[in-house]
Design an enzyme around this catalytic site. Structure first.
Site, PDB file in Angstrom:
ATOM      1  N   ALA A  67       0.833  -1.205   0.000  1.00  0.00           N
ATOM      2  CA  ALA A  67       0.000   0.000   0.000  1.00  0.00           C
ATOM      3  C   ALA A  67       0.867   1.254   0.000  1.00  0.00           C
ATOM      4  CB  ALA A  67      -0.921   0.001   1.209  1.00  0.00           C
ATOM      5  N   GLY A 112       1.801  -5.367   1.352  1.00  0.00           N
ATOM      6  CA  GLY A 112       0.613  -5.657   0.547  1.00  0.00           C
ATOM      7  C   GLY A 112       0.935  -6.281  -0.791  1.00  0.00           C
ATOM      8  N   GLU A 115       0.779  -9.787  -0.107  1.00  0.00           N
ATOM      9  CA  GLU A 115      -0.632 -10.144   0.108  1.00  0.00           C
ATOM     10  C   GLU A 115      -1.354 -10.329  -1.227  1.00  0.00           C
ATOM     11  OE1 GLU A 115      -2.238  -8.305   4.110  1.00  0.00           O
ATOM     12  OE2 GLU A 115      -1.158  -6.761   2.996  1.00  0.00           O
ATOM     13  N   GLU A 136       4.667  -5.207   8.200  1.00  0.00           N
ATOM     14  CA  GLU A 136       3.746  -4.153   8.641  1.00  0.00           C
ATOM     15  C   GLU A 136       3.866  -3.834  10.123  1.00  0.00           C
ATOM     16  OE1 GLU A 136       1.698  -5.729   4.899  1.00  0.00           O
ATOM     17  OE2 GLU A 136       3.010  -6.492   6.482  1.00  0.00           O
TER      18      GLU A 136
END
Length: 267
Positions: A67, A112, A115, A136
């Site tokens: 992100a 991310g 992910e 994170e």
């Protein structure tokens, strides 16, 4: 003012579509990118000519660094929640699409970015010095785009907790040992890597493979792993019945009896 293209969609031919995250230098995603990724996934899902989806990042260095932190630092808590919710919905859509998806990890795949990659069915990494992981915790948050759940399903509870609470990043060889990636390939150039991935993807497409069977094997595994065993067996039987009625099952059985290579059509 036209919207910036952050996700590129290309037909590689012979049943393969390539979706590329494209926001240099690190292909970090905003809500705008995730919406474009969502659209690209749906485009591939509805295209009868696409049997395998390859997901990658633009450039030599990053699949995705996750992100966009600059964006997250400026938006409200409510926006952050909706941002995570939509990202989860998008990756679930990728996971639920009854077509094989392959993440081609061309560079660093962290946060991310990992992910997103874990929502694909298979992960092929380019050998080199690229790193992956879910760091994170170093930002005071958790992997909020499915990371805590998908990593646990890949490596088990203890390993997942250790990797995420330490914020470890590691090379693709270690990711292979952990079972996070399926294969690590040595290639001279990025173009060679992507050509090899696309060639690999075509192996799951007609006439080489019964793509409907490939897609329903995926569906049976992805859905069946999340429901009670007896219910999963019922799902498996229903999907098998769909395949028994398909042209490719007829072709496959006939080819076996006639001792020849099957010529699958994807129907």
């Amino acid at each position: 003012m036209s919207e910036k293209t952050l996700v590129r969609y290309a037909a590689a031919g012979d049943g393969v579509a390539i979706i590329s995250l494209d926001d240099p230098p690190a292909n970090t995603y905003t809500h705008e990118m995730m919406r474009q990724l969502d659209d690209a996934i749906l485009r591939a899902r509805f295209d009868d000519g696409v049997h395998v989806i390859v997901l990658t990042g633009a450039g030599e260095k990053f699949f995705s660094a996750g992100a966009n932190i600059g964006m997250l630092s400026k938006v409200t808590t409510g926006f952050k929640y909706c941002f995570c919710l939509h990202a989860n919905e998008t990756l679930n859509r990728l996971e639920h699409t009854p077509k094989l998806t392959i993440a081609a990890l061309n560079g660093h795949t962290v946060g991310g970015g990992l992910e997103i990659a874990m929502a694909a069915d298979l992960r092929i990494a380019r050998a080199g010095r690229s790193m992956c992981g879910l760091p994170e915790v170093n930002l005071g948050v958790l992997p909020g785009t499915g990371g805590t759940q998908r990593l646990t399903r890949l490596v088990g509870k203890a390993a997942a907790i250790e990797l995420m609470t330490t914020g470890s990043t590691f090379g693709f060889d270690r990711a292979l040992e952990l079972g996070i990636v399926n294969q690590v390939w040595e290639t001279d150039t990025l173009d060679d890597f992507m050509a090899k991935v696309v060639d690999y993807a075509r192996g799951f497409c007609p006439p080489n493979r019964a793509s409907k069977a490939v897609g329903l094997i995926k569906r049976s595994v992805q859905t069946g792993a999340e429901i009670p065993f007896e219910t999963a067996l019922a799902l498996e039987r229903e999907l098998q019945q769909q395949l028994f009625a398909s042209d490719d099952a007829t072709e496959g059985l006939n080819a076996y009896v006639e001792k020849r290579k099957p010529d699958f059509s994807g129907s």
